[in-house]
Scaffold this active site. Structure first.
Site, PDB file in Angstrom:
ATOM      1  N   ARG A   1       0.813  -1.230   0.000  1.00 53.03           N
ATOM      2  CA  ARG A   1       0.000   0.000   0.000  1.00 53.03           C
ATOM      3  C   ARG A   1       0.841   1.272   0.000  1.00 53.03           C
ATOM      4  O   ARG A   1       0.383   2.318  -0.436  1.00 53.03           O
ATOM      5  CB  ARG A   1      -0.908   0.016   1.240  1.00 53.03           C
ATOM      6  CG  ARG A   1      -2.028  -0.993   1.190  1.00 53.03           C
ATOM      7  CD  ARG A   1      -2.668  -1.105   2.549  1.00 53.03           C
ATOM      8  NE  ARG A   1      -1.659  -1.383   3.573  1.00 53.03           N
ATOM      9  CZ  ARG A   1      -1.917  -1.493   4.863  1.00 53.03           C
ATOM     10  NH1 ARG A   1      -3.137  -1.342   5.304  1.00 53.03           N
ATOM     11  NH2 ARG A   1      -0.951  -1.762   5.721  1.00 53.03           N
TER      12      ARG A   1
ATOM     13  N   LYS B   1       2.864 -19.502   5.381  1.00 54.30           N
ATOM     14  CA  LYS B   1       2.197 -19.974   6.590  1.00 54.30           C
ATOM     15  C   LYS B   1       1.777 -18.767   7.416  1.00 54.30           C
ATOM     16  O   LYS B   1       2.391 -17.706   7.233  1.00 54.30           O
ATOM     17  CB  LYS B   1       3.105 -20.916   7.349  1.00 54.30           C
ATOM     18  CG  LYS B   1       4.086 -20.225   8.310  1.00 54.30           C
ATOM     19  CD  LYS B   1       4.678 -21.197   9.286  1.00 54.30           C
ATOM     20  CE  LYS B   1       5.192 -20.488  10.498  1.00 54.30           C
ATOM     21  NZ  LYS B   1       5.936 -21.210  11.458  1.00 54.30           N
TER      22      LYS B   1
ATOM     23  N   HIS C   1       9.065 -23.734   4.581  1.00 49.71           N
ATOM     24  CA  HIS C   1      10.469 -23.577   4.193  1.00 49.71           C
ATOM     25  C   HIS C   1      11.367 -24.713   4.698  1.00 49.71           C
ATOM     26  O   HIS C   1      12.461 -24.897   4.209  1.00 49.71           O
ATOM     27  CB  HIS C   1      11.013 -22.202   4.591  1.00 49.71           C
ATOM     28  CG  HIS C   1      11.188 -22.016   6.056  1.00 49.71           C
ATOM     29  ND1 HIS C   1      10.194 -21.585   6.874  1.00 49.71           N
ATOM     30  CD2 HIS C   1      12.264 -22.217   6.841  1.00 49.71           C
ATOM     31  CE1 HIS C   1      10.642 -21.526   8.106  1.00 49.71           C
ATOM     32  NE2 HIS C   1      11.900 -21.907   8.121  1.00 49.71           N
TER      33      HIS C   1
ATOM     34  N   LYS D   1      15.075 -27.046   2.773  1.00 48.60           N
ATOM     35  CA  LYS D   1      16.431 -27.191   3.320  1.00 48.60           C
ATOM     36  C   LYS D   1      17.176 -28.310   2.610  1.00 48.60           C
ATOM     37  O   LYS D   1      16.614 -29.370   2.322  1.00 48.60           O
ATOM     38  CB  LYS D   1      16.360 -27.472   4.831  1.00 48.60           C
ATOM     39  CG  LYS D   1      15.936 -26.236   5.616  1.00 48.60           C
ATOM     40  CD  LYS D   1      15.944 -26.497   7.097  1.00 48.60           C
ATOM     41  CE  LYS D   1      15.477 -25.292   7.865  1.00 48.60           C
ATOM     42  NZ  LYS D   1      16.471 -24.219   7.930  1.00 48.60           N
TER      43      LYS D   1
ATOM     44  N   GLU E   1      14.772 -23.697  19.828  1.00 48.42           N
ATOM     45  CA  GLU E   1      15.200 -22.313  19.579  1.00 48.42           C
ATOM     46  C   GLU E   1      15.666 -21.691  20.890  1.00 48.42           C
ATOM     47  O   GLU E   1      15.179 -22.070  21.964  1.00 48.42           O
ATOM     48  CB  GLU E   1      14.018 -21.494  19.035  1.00 48.42           C
ATOM     49  CG  GLU E   1      13.516 -21.959  17.683  1.00 48.42           C
ATOM     50  CD  GLU E   1      12.300 -21.152  17.251  1.00 48.42           C
ATOM     51  OE1 GLU E   1      12.477 -20.183  16.518  1.00 48.42           O
ATOM     52  OE2 GLU E   1      11.184 -21.488  17.683  1.00 48.42           O
TER      53      GLU E   1
ATOM     54  N   ASP F   1       2.024 -23.324  15.518  1.00 48.97           N
ATOM     55  CA  ASP F   1       3.084 -22.573  14.846  1.00 48.97           C
ATOM     56  C   ASP F   1       4.165 -23.497  14.263  1.00 48.97           C
ATOM     57  O   ASP F   1       4.752 -23.179  13.237  1.00 48.97           O
ATOM     58  CB  ASP F   1       3.721 -21.593  15.850  1.00 48.97           C
ATOM     59  CG  ASP F   1       4.651 -20.608  15.169  1.00 48.97           C
ATOM     60  OD1 ASP F   1       4.225 -20.007  14.158  1.00 48.97           O
ATOM     61  OD2 ASP F   1       5.804 -20.437  15.613  1.00 48.97           O
TER      62      ASP F   1
ATOM     63  N   HIS G   1       5.876 -27.643  10.223  1.00 48.85           N
ATOM     64  CA  HIS G   1       7.278 -28.040  10.057  1.00 48.85           C
ATOM     65  C   HIS G   1       7.586 -29.447  10.596  1.00 48.85           C
ATOM     66  O   HIS G   1       8.150 -30.284   9.896  1.00 48.85           O
ATOM     67  CB  HIS G   1       8.211 -27.051  10.757  1.00 48.85           C
ATOM     68  CG  HIS G   1       8.003 -25.629  10.337  1.00 48.85           C
ATOM     69  ND1 HIS G   1       7.829 -25.265   9.030  1.00 48.85           N
ATOM     70  CD2 HIS G   1       7.947 -24.479  11.048  1.00 48.85           C
ATOM     71  CE1 HIS G   1       7.677 -23.944   8.957  1.00 48.85           C
ATOM     72  NE2 HIS G   1       7.732 -23.453  10.166  1.00 48.85           N
TER      73      HIS G   1
ATOM     74  N   LYS H   1      10.759 -22.714  22.596  1.00 50.26           N
ATOM     75  CA  LYS H   1      11.513 -21.453  22.580  1.00 50.26           C
ATOM     76  C   LYS H   1      12.274 -21.315  23.884  1.00 50.26           C
ATOM     77  O   LYS H   1      11.916 -21.928  24.887  1.00 50.26           O
ATOM     78  CB  LYS H   1      10.537 -20.290  22.418  1.00 50.26           C
ATOM     79  CG  LYS H   1       9.824 -20.358  21.070  1.00 50.26           C
ATOM     80  CD  LYS H   1       9.240 -19.044  20.664  1.00 50.26           C
ATOM     81  CE  LYS H   1       8.731 -19.082  19.251  1.00 50.26           C
ATOM     82  NZ  LYS H   1       9.746 -19.000  18.225  1.00 50.26           N
TER      83      LYS H   1
HETATM   84  P1  NAP Z   1       4.893  -7.641   7.710  1.00 47.16           P
HETATM   85  O1  NAP Z   1       6.313  -7.313   8.026  1.00 47.16           O
HETATM   86  O2  NAP Z   1       3.819  -7.123   8.608  1.00 47.16           O
HETATM   87  O3  NAP Z   1       4.630  -7.127   6.224  1.00 47.16           O
HETATM   88  C1  NAP Z   1       3.355  -7.108   5.665  1.00 47.16           C
HETATM   89  C2  NAP Z   1       3.443  -6.557   4.250  1.00 47.16           C
HETATM   90  O4  NAP Z   1       2.131  -6.559   3.696  1.00 47.16           O
HETATM   91  C3  NAP Z   1       3.970  -5.144   4.149  1.00 47.16           C
HETATM   92  O5  NAP Z   1       4.757  -5.034   3.000  1.00 47.16           O
HETATM   93  C4  NAP Z   1       2.692  -4.311   4.004  1.00 47.16           C
HETATM   94  O6  NAP Z   1       3.026  -3.120   3.348  1.00 47.16           O
HETATM   95  C5  NAP Z   1       1.848  -5.253   3.147  1.00 47.16           C
HETATM   96  N1  NAP Z   1       0.412  -5.034   3.275  1.00 47.16           N
HETATM   97  C6  NAP Z   1      -0.334  -4.965   4.399  1.00 47.16           C
HETATM   98  N2  NAP Z   1      -1.624  -4.773   4.104  1.00 47.16           N
HETATM   99  C7  NAP Z   1      -1.705  -4.699   2.757  1.00 47.16           C
HETATM  100  C8  NAP Z   1      -2.777  -4.490   1.832  1.00 47.16           C
HETATM  101  N3  NAP Z   1      -4.041  -4.307   2.249  1.00 47.16           N
HETATM  102  N4  NAP Z   1      -2.496  -4.499   0.527  1.00 47.16           N
HETATM  103  C9  NAP Z   1      -1.232  -4.668   0.077  1.00 47.16           C
HETATM  104  N5  NAP Z   1      -0.179  -4.869   0.896  1.00 47.16           N
HETATM  105  C10 NAP Z   1      -0.419  -4.881   2.218  1.00 47.16           C
HETATM  106  O7  NAP Z   1       4.652  -9.206   7.598  1.00 47.16           O
HETATM  107  P2  NAP Z   1       5.735 -10.357   7.282  1.00 47.16           P
HETATM  108  O8  NAP Z   1       6.413 -10.718   8.547  1.00 47.16           O
HETATM  109  O9  NAP Z   1       6.555  -9.947   6.125  1.00 47.16           O
HETATM  110  O10 NAP Z   1       4.798 -11.582   6.917  1.00 47.16           O
HETATM  111  C11 NAP Z   1       4.145 -11.711   5.663  1.00 47.16           C
HETATM  112  C12 NAP Z   1       3.484 -13.081   5.598  1.00 47.16           C
HETATM  113  O11 NAP Z   1       4.478 -14.079   5.718  1.00 47.16           O
HETATM  114  C13 NAP Z   1       2.493 -13.365   6.726  1.00 47.16           C
HETATM  115  O12 NAP Z   1       1.468 -14.201   6.237  1.00 47.16           O
HETATM  116  C14 NAP Z   1       3.324 -14.132   7.745  1.00 47.16           C
HETATM  117  O13 NAP Z   1       2.524 -14.982   8.535  1.00 47.16           O
HETATM  118  C15 NAP Z   1       4.198 -14.945   6.800  1.00 47.16           C
HETATM  119  N6  NAP Z   1       5.472 -15.386   7.393  1.00 47.16           N
HETATM  120  C16 NAP Z   1       6.381 -14.465   7.826  1.00 47.16           C
HETATM  121  C17 NAP Z   1       7.593 -14.920   8.342  1.00 47.16           C
HETATM  122  C18 NAP Z   1       8.648 -13.934   8.799  1.00 47.16           C
HETATM  123  O14 NAP Z   1       9.716 -14.399   9.181  1.00 47.16           O
HETATM  124  N7  NAP Z   1       8.417 -12.664   8.765  1.00 47.16           N
HETATM  125  C19 NAP Z   1       7.862 -16.280   8.417  1.00 47.16           C
HETATM  126  C20 NAP Z   1       6.909 -17.191   7.948  1.00 47.16           C
HETATM  127  C21 NAP Z   1       5.724 -16.728   7.434  1.00 47.16           C
HETATM  128  P3  NAP Z   1       2.100  -1.801   3.427  1.00 47.16           P
HETATM  129  O15 NAP Z   1       1.872  -1.509   4.862  1.00 47.16           O
HETATM  130  O16 NAP Z   1       2.928  -0.790   2.692  1.00 47.16           O
HETATM  131  O17 NAP Z   1       0.865  -2.111   2.690  1.00 47.16           O
END
Ligand code: NAP
Length: 484
Positions: free
Chosen positions: A51, A148, A178, A182, A216, A235, A240, A331
């Site tokens: 966004r 996930k 993921h 591995k 962890e 989780d 996993h 954890k």
């Molecule tokens: P995050 O840091 O909160 O990032 C969310 C992203 O989504 C941002 O780029 C945000 O940008 C965008 N966004 C939010 N609302 C939106 C909308 N209405 N339209 C378009 N874009 C939108 O989350 P994240 O940690 O990267 O996680 C993303 C996904 O991966 C989630 O499903 C999470 O469960 C999964 N995941 C994450 C990890 C990890 O290590 N981080 C690991 C496994 C799985 P804007 O605010 O600019 O829109």
């Protein structure tokens, strides 16, 4: 060893959530490494979408920062960074709104492979799928990648599958776990199915038990609110640990093709027995040396969610009849360690007598920190003094045998994203697999919720609650030590 990097075809990869944590930490660094390795060519494009308002150049600066933070200095060749950034673009888009979709439709090239990475909250998956169709962006060769958590129970996973299925065929949906990307996990399949040595012993007759540990050292950190709603079972175990268990327990697939492998994994999940409460130990870390407890971290003084779980699990089929699988994850434990250990039975007759002690062959598959496979073999301790036995490791860590190139083990995300582009779904979860996993998990969670059971407190820096030790000690077994 000669490099065997085969460049993939031209593609446009759109990362919804391209400014988020996952994109910055894993997806963009992974893509950069594949570019630097020559697998992703100048024909490819990476299009960030979220966004926030950014020009292409502003987004390139975000990507550069991410690379500087998450890629090692040695890998950051300035020319390659510039080359990669040339392929990067940005579109401002709201998954729930209308703005930006026309621009995206114009930006994405129809004559190359199109992949859309849903790196946003799962609540947006449905809207994204719908809008990709509504705006004529998706076509029959489009691939979508979903992260996930895939649901929080059977009902929500079914609903999510149904929503995606309205717009995409199962062959277009890549559900990421993921752990499956591995190197060692795939090597586990190679060890099992490309050698004649292990498969005849891979059953209840020769295997005493199997241990799967994902430990962890970190707490829930900034993910407290999300984590407290799921706990370790949702989780980690449902996805996993379950995937690792499947790869250990499955029958040899007839070929290494996506559906042959996934059919066999599904059979394992369906063969899992319900787990009685006395085979489950849940825990919550306490406060220590000024560091917050789990309940402090999640800001919920009455939380009943677990930051640790250990279970005794049975796969009800001919191969594994009565062979326990002990799984644990948690954890704030003693060390960061993910390991699978296949503990073989004692030799049927001990000819070396009591003094030689008891020795067991153990095949360990280490996923982190140092990926590798190791077989403990019992030999005679060298030197005089009679027949004394000692266990030595037969190390199958690739670096020594395969040369320096093998040391550069690729991050799971790199491999998986390239698999999406190649159209290979073998290492991705199929919809029915995810549903079967929830169908097994749901009654276990319902059980402790109905009983109102509180997790056992455990001291950070240990191996979890004492009761987890008892889970094995009851019948004379022992967890392997958690150590780096
Ligand atoms: P995050 O840091 O909160 O990032 C969310 C992203 O989504 C941002 O780029 C945000 O940008 C965008 N966004 C939010 N609302 C939106 C909308 N209405 N339209 C378009 N874009 C939108 O989350 P994240 O940690 O990267 O996680 C993303 C996904 O991966 C989630 O499903 C999470 O469960 C999964 N995941 C994450 C990890 C990890 O290590 N981080 C690991 C496994 C799985 P804007 O605010 O600019 O829109």
């Amino acid at each position: 060893m000669v490099s065997r990097v085969i460049p993939v075809d031209a593609f446009d990869l759109v990362i919804f959530g391209g400014t988020g944590d996952l994109a910055r930490r894993k997806i963009l660094p992974g893509l950069f490494r594949r570019f630097a390795a020559g697998q992703m060519t100048d024909d490819a494009r990476v299009i960030g979408a979220s966004r926030s308002e950014h020009s292409d150049d502003e987004y390139r600066a975000i990507v550069r920062d991410a690379l500087e933070e998450f890629v090692t200095k040695a890998e950051l060749d300035p020319q390659q960074v510039d080359g990669f950034l040339n392929l990067v673009h940005f579109v401002t888009i709201d998954a729930m709104g209308t703005g930006g979709w026309k621009k995206l439709a114009k930006t994405v090239r129809k004559d190359v492979i199109n992949a859309f990475y849903f790196s946003v909250a799962p609540s947006l998956f449905g809207a994204l799928a719908e809008r990709l169709h509504e705006h004529g962006i998706a076509h029959e060769n489009t691939r979508i990648v979903v992260e996930k958590p895939f649901g929080r129970d059977l009902e929500s996973a079914r609903a999510l599958n149904a929503t995606l299925a309205e717009h995409f065929d199962e062959t277009q949906i890549y559900r990421i776990d993921h752990y499956l990307g591995k190197e060692t996990v795939q090597n586990l399949m190679a060890v099992r199915f490309a050698n004649v040595l292990f498969e005849p012993l891979w059953n209840a007759q020769y295997v005493d038990h199997i241990q799967i540990t994902v430990a962890e050292t970190v707490g829930v950190g900034g993910r407290g609110t999300y984590y407290d709603k799921s706990g370790a079972m949702r989780d980690m175990v449902q996805n996993h640990l379950m995937q690792l268990l499947c790869l250990i327990a499955m029958e040899p697939p007839s070929r290494f093709s996506p559906d042959s492998v996934r059919d066999e994994k599904l059979k394992v999940i369906r063969a899992l027995e319900p787990v009685p409460s006395h085979h489950i130990v849940r825990g919550q870390y306490e406060a220590k040396s000024g560091e917050p407890s789990y309940r402090d971290d999640v800001e919920n003084p009455r939380s009943l969610s677990e930051s640790f779980i250990a279970m005794r699990v049975h796969v009800s089929n001919w191969r594994w009849a009565d062979t326990p699988f002990f799984i644990r994850t948690g954890k704030k434990l003693k060390a960061r360690q993910s390991e699978i250990a296949v503990v073989f039975k004692d030799a049927p007759h001990a000819i070396f007598g009591q003094k030689a002690g008891t020795h067991r062959n153990i095949l360990t598959i280490r996923l982190q920190p140092n990926e590798g496979i190791n077989l403990g073999v019992t030999i005679k301790e060298p030197g005089p003094g009679g027949m004394r036995l000692v266990d030595v490791p037969l190390d199958m860590t690739f670096a020594d045998a395969l040369g320096p190139e093998a040391e550069e083990v690729r991050d799971a995300y790199e491999r998986l994203i390239m698999d999406v582009i190649r159209g290979n779904q073998t290492l991705f979860m199929r919809g029915d697999e995810v549903e079967a996993a929830w169908a097994w998990t749901d009654p276990i969670i319902e059980g402790w919720e109905q009983r109102g059971e509180a997790p056992k407190p455990y001291e950070p820096g240990t191996s979890g609650p004492e009761d987890a030790q008892m889970l094995l000690m009851r019948d004379g077994r022992k967890w392997r030590e958690i150590k780096e």
